[in-house]
Motif scaffolding. Structure first.
Motif, short mmCIF file in Angstrom:
data_model
loop_
_atom_site.label_atom_id
_atom_site.label_comp_id
_atom_site.label_asym_id
_atom_site.label_seq_id
_atom_site.Cartn_x
_atom_site.Cartn_y
_atom_site.Cartn_z
N LEU A 72 16.69 1.84 7.36
CA LEU A 72 17.09 0.65 8.10
C LEU A 72 17.31 0.99 9.57
N GLY A 73 17.95 2.13 9.83
CA GLY A 73 18.25 2.52 11.20
C GLY A 73 17.02 2.83 12.03
N THR A 74 15.99 3.37 11.39
CA THR A 74 14.76 3.71 12.11
C THR A 74 13.73 2.58 12.10
N GLY A 75 13.98 1.56 11.29
CA GLY A 75 13.00 0.47 11.16
C GLY A 75 11.81 0.82 10.29
N LYS A 76 11.86 1.99 9.65
CA LYS A 76 10.72 2.44 8.83
C LYS A 76 10.74 1.88 7.42
N ILE A 77 11.69 1.01 7.15
CA ILE A 77 11.80 0.42 5.82
C ILE A 77 10.54 -0.36 5.45
N THR A 78 9.77 -0.77 6.46
CA THR A 78 8.56 -1.57 6.23
C THR A 78 7.48 -0.80 5.47
N ILE A 79 7.57 0.53 5.44
CA ILE A 79 6.52 1.28 4.72
C ILE A 79 6.58 1.02 3.22
N TYR A 80 7.69 0.45 2.74
CA TYR A 80 7.82 0.16 1.32
C TYR A 80 7.21 -1.19 0.92
N PHE A 81 6.83 -1.98 1.92
CA PHE A 81 6.36 -3.33 1.62
C PHE A 81 4.87 -3.45 1.94
N PRO A 82 4.07 -3.84 0.95
CA PRO A 82 2.61 -3.92 1.14
C PRO A 82 2.22 -5.04 2.10
N LYS A 83 1.08 -4.84 2.76
CA LYS A 83 0.51 -5.88 3.62
C LYS A 83 -0.28 -6.84 2.76
N LEU A 84 0.06 -8.09 2.83
CA LEU A 84 -0.49 -9.08 1.90
C LEU A 84 -1.99 -9.31 2.08
N GLN A 85 -2.50 -9.11 3.31
CA GLN A 85 -3.91 -9.45 3.56
C GLN A 85 -4.89 -8.58 2.78
N ASP A 86 -4.51 -7.34 2.47
CA ASP A 86 -5.42 -6.48 1.71
C ASP A 86 -4.73 -5.90 0.47
N PHE A 87 -3.67 -6.55 0.04
CA PHE A 87 -2.86 -6.05 -1.07
C PHE A 87 -3.64 -5.98 -2.38
N ILE A 88 -4.34 -7.07 -2.74
CA ILE A 88 -5.03 -7.13 -4.03
C ILE A 88 -6.18 -6.13 -4.12
N PRO A 89 -7.11 -6.10 -3.13
CA PRO A 89 -8.21 -5.13 -3.26
C PRO A 89 -7.74 -3.68 -3.25
N LYS A 90 -6.72 -3.38 -2.45
CA LYS A 90 -6.21 -2.00 -2.42
C LYS A 90 -5.51 -1.63 -3.73
N ARG A 104 -12.88 11.79 -12.56
CA ARG A 104 -14.28 12.02 -12.18
C ARG A 104 -14.39 12.81 -10.88
N GLY A 105 -13.26 13.20 -10.34
CA GLY A 105 -13.27 13.97 -9.10
C GLY A 105 -13.46 13.13 -7.85
N GLU A 106 -13.25 11.82 -7.96
CA GLU A 106 -13.42 10.95 -6.79
C GLU A 106 -12.25 11.12 -5.83
N LYS A 107 -12.48 10.74 -4.58
CA LYS A 107 -11.45 10.87 -3.55
C LYS A 107 -10.44 9.74 -3.68
N ASN A 108 -9.18 10.07 -3.49
CA ASN A 108 -8.12 9.07 -3.52
C ASN A 108 -8.37 8.03 -2.41
N PRO A 109 -8.41 6.74 -2.74
CA PRO A 109 -8.66 5.73 -1.71
C PRO A 109 -7.54 5.60 -0.69
N HIS A 110 -6.38 6.15 -1.01
CA HIS A 110 -5.24 6.08 -0.08
C HIS A 110 -5.02 7.44 0.56
N GLN A 111 -5.00 7.48 1.90
CA GLN A 111 -4.68 8.71 2.61
C GLN A 111 -3.32 8.55 3.27
N MET A 112 -2.41 9.42 2.90
CA MET A 112 -1.03 9.32 3.36
C MET A 112 -0.89 9.62 4.85
N THR A 113 -0.20 8.74 5.57
CA THR A 113 0.15 8.95 6.97
C THR A 113 1.62 8.56 7.14
N PRO A 114 2.26 8.92 8.25
CA PRO A 114 3.66 8.54 8.45
C PRO A 114 3.88 7.03 8.41
#
Length: 207
Positions: A72-90, A104-114
């Protein structure tokens, strides 16, 4: 030849919170099993198990406030809430990856960033856990810790049996969650990559 990029994803306060929380949950689950099934699972006296369970509960509660205060203090709490515009396909892409792409050895579609730390499935899980289930478990534990003092609250919630049942059901849920969480943590580019990152703060991206 693959290039390795190190990305600072886990700040120090979150790493401290994570490992205190992990140790606390393990102790709470172990002592919880002893309290509920003392006849088959006993490594302490019942009294000592209850005392350890209570003190560890207060530690986890304080640790939760550290986590909440930081985000809450850093404002980073938003990383826990998905963006609705691409929520379903992701969400579908991530579910497909966990269901079959991973094997199958495929690449993870999500790449972690800060700024984009959690994939959509993780966001849904953590919103439920951190903003609902953990607070419910904390408050139910506090009410059961001093029943006489909290009789009025217990009455409003249906009585001690209802609150105790809820606390126990969530206890079993968190016990299962620990196992699932441990398994999912092994799904990095090596089985211990994510564990290492929670000590160093750096996730490794391989290109």
């Amino acid at each position: 030849m693959k290039n390795t990029e190190k990305v600072y994803v886990h700040p120090a306060p979150i790493r401290v919170w994570h490992w205190i929380n992990a140790a606390g949950f393990i102790v709470l689950v172990a002592t919880g099993f002893q309290i509920r099934f003392a006849e088959v699972f006993s490594f302490l006296s019942l009294r000592d198990a209850i005392v350890l369970h209570n003190y560890t509960g207060f530690l986890v509660m304080a640790d939760y406030l550290l986590w909440l205060g930081y985000y809450l203090g850093t404002g980073k709490i938003t990383i826990y809430f998905p963006k609705l515009q691409d929520f379903i396909p992701k969400t579908i892409a991530q579910a497909r990856y966990y269901g079959c792409g991973l094997f199958r050895g495929e690449k993870n579609p999500h790449q972690m960033t800060p700024e984009n730390k959690f994939n959509p499935l993780q966001q849904q899980a953590y919103v439920g856990l951190m903003f609902f289930l953990v607070p419910v478990q904390i408050f139910s534990g506090l009410f059961l810790w001093q029943v006489k003092k909290h009789e009025a609250y217990l009455g409003l919630l249906g009585g001690i049996k209802v609150v105790d049942t809820l606390h126990v059901l969530l206890f079993f849920f968190f016990a299962v969650f620990l196992i699932v969480h441990f398994y999912l943590a092994t799904l990095g580019h090596t089985p211990f990559a994510h564990f290492k990152a929670m000590f160093t703060g750096y996730e490794e991206h391989h290109h």
